[in-house]
Design a protein around this motif. Structure first.
Motif, PDB file in Angstrom:
ATOM      1  N   GLU A  53       0.823  -1.215   0.000  1.00 26.14           N
ATOM      2  CA  GLU A  53       0.000   0.000   0.000  1.00 26.14           C
ATOM      3  C   GLU A  53       0.859   1.269   0.000  1.00 26.14           C
ATOM      4  N   GLY A 205     -10.485  -2.385   3.530  1.00 27.70           N
ATOM      5  CA  GLY A 205     -11.169  -2.099   2.274  1.00 27.70           C
ATOM      6  C   GLY A 205     -12.484  -1.351   2.450  1.00 27.70           C
ATOM      7  N   THR A 218     -13.558  -1.617  -3.092  1.00 27.45           N
ATOM      8  CA  THR A 218     -12.238  -0.992  -3.209  1.00 27.45           C
ATOM      9  C   THR A 218     -11.334  -1.750  -2.255  1.00 27.45           C
ATOM     10  N   GLY A 219     -10.538  -2.649  -2.813  1.00 25.32           N
ATOM     11  CA  GLY A 219      -9.821  -3.616  -1.997  1.00 25.32           C
ATOM     12  C   GLY A 219      -8.459  -3.178  -1.511  1.00 25.32           C
ATOM     13  N   VAL A 220      -7.940  -3.948  -0.562  1.00 27.82           N
ATOM     14  CA  VAL A 220      -6.538  -3.834  -0.146  1.00 27.82           C
ATOM     15  C   VAL A 220      -5.740  -4.865  -0.934  1.00 27.82           C
ATOM     16  N   LYS A 221      -4.419  -4.681  -0.978  1.00 28.08           N
ATOM     17  CA  LYS A 221      -3.579  -5.484  -1.872  1.00 28.08           C
ATOM     18  C   LYS A 221      -2.865  -6.611  -1.131  1.00 28.08           C
ATOM     19  N   SER A 222      -2.709  -7.714  -1.851  1.00 30.43           N
ATOM     20  CA  SER A 222      -1.881  -8.826  -1.392  1.00 30.43           C
ATOM     21  C   SER A 222      -1.547  -9.686  -2.607  1.00 30.43           C
ATOM     22  N   SER A 231      -6.371  -8.035  -5.168  1.00 28.23           N
ATOM     23  CA  SER A 231      -7.063  -7.058  -4.335  1.00 28.23           C
ATOM     24  C   SER A 231      -8.359  -7.672  -3.823  1.00 28.23           C
ATOM     25  N   ASP A 232      -8.690  -7.399  -2.547  1.00 29.67           N
ATOM     26  CA  ASP A 232      -9.913  -7.938  -1.965  1.00 29.67           C
ATOM     27  C   ASP A 232     -10.271  -7.123  -0.726  1.00 29.67           C
TER      28      ASP A 232
END
Length: 262
Positions: A53, A205, A218-222, A231-232
């Motif tokens: 992020e 998110g 609107t997801g966070v990244k991994s 993204s999820d």
């Protein structure tokens, strides 16, 4: 490095994660019924959440990961509540000397009732009391926002008194998202009347509904199972930030492990 245990559906040995994974893993399941999608995403957030992020939200200087695969691919093998509890119990029982902090981002997907503690929560409390470990537990996700209804109660297991239960707040806001930045995510469940749950929240998110009534996120990244960026959204992915923070703090403290202090 201190080790964070990931109680999930497995961690894929992708290049970014493999060097940080301890040599042994634990599972009662053969490889044929393991599809480590969720656990890989959780592990990626725990280890690389800040870097992905481009933020300093947690700030640990690296932690080891222990893969405890307690949840199979349910398209290939069923799982009863008693089996899940038994798997978690055995994983912690056999590894509590080396792994003191555990991330549990899976739930029994039934909302709690205010009049009693769930069997899952009682089992988690017993494990933490017996083995002197800390479990960071996700609050659970709710889709009521799609119909404009109030948020539901946290899922069973998240009413565990000794666990550190984690909700989700929004890190960004797109045009259709419901939550403002740093406010509770629309899907993040609320606690019961008799204890304060969740105790803390982190970025997991945002979500909303577009003009056609379709859910958008609107997801966070991994990472996905193949090591690609993904993204999820979910309290599943805010929880490993808190678990990683606790592990990083334990790493910095030259003291006997004390879950209450952390």
């Amino acid at each position: 490095y201190e080790t964070l245990g990931i109680l999930d559906n497995g961690i894929a040995p992708i290049p970014h994660l493999l060097p940080w994974m301890v040599d042994k893993r634990w599972s009662v399941y053969p490889e044929s019924v393991i599809t480590p999608t969720h656990g890989t995403f959780v592990a990626g957030v725990a280890l690389y959440g800040d870097a992905l992020e481009n933020e300093t939200w947690v700030g640990h200087r690296g932690i080891k990961l222990f893969d405890a695969t307690v949840f199979p691919d349910t398209n290939k093998e069923g799982l009863e509540e008693d089996d899940l509890i038994s798997n978690i119990r055995e994983a912690i029982e056999k590894n509590h000397d080396q792994v003191k902090i555990w991330n549990l981002s899976i739930s029994i997907t039934r909302p709690i009732v205010d009049s009693k503690f769930s069997d899952f929560a009682i089992a988690l409390d017993d494990l933490q009391d017996k083995y002197n470990v800390l479990i960071c537990k996700s609050a659970g996700n709710c889709t009521n926002f799609v119909q404009g209804r109030p948020k539901g109660r946290i899922h069973e297991g998240a009413d565990s008194v000794r666990s550190l239960v984690v909700g989700s707040i929004a890190h960004k806001k797109s045009s259709n998202d419901f939550a403002d930045i740093d406010n509770p995510s629309p899907f993040s469940r609320i606690g019961p009347e008799f204890i304060i749950k969740p105790e803390v929240s982190h970025y997991g998110g945002n979500a909303g509904v577009d003009n056609n009534g379709k859910t958008i996120i609107t997801g966070v990244k991994s990472f996905d199972i193949n090591g690609n960026l993904a993204s999820d959204v979910g309290t599943s992915f805010s929880t490993p930030r808190i678990a990683a923070l606790a592990t990083g703090l334990y790493q910095e403290l030259d003291e006997t492990f004390d879950p209450l202090l952390l």
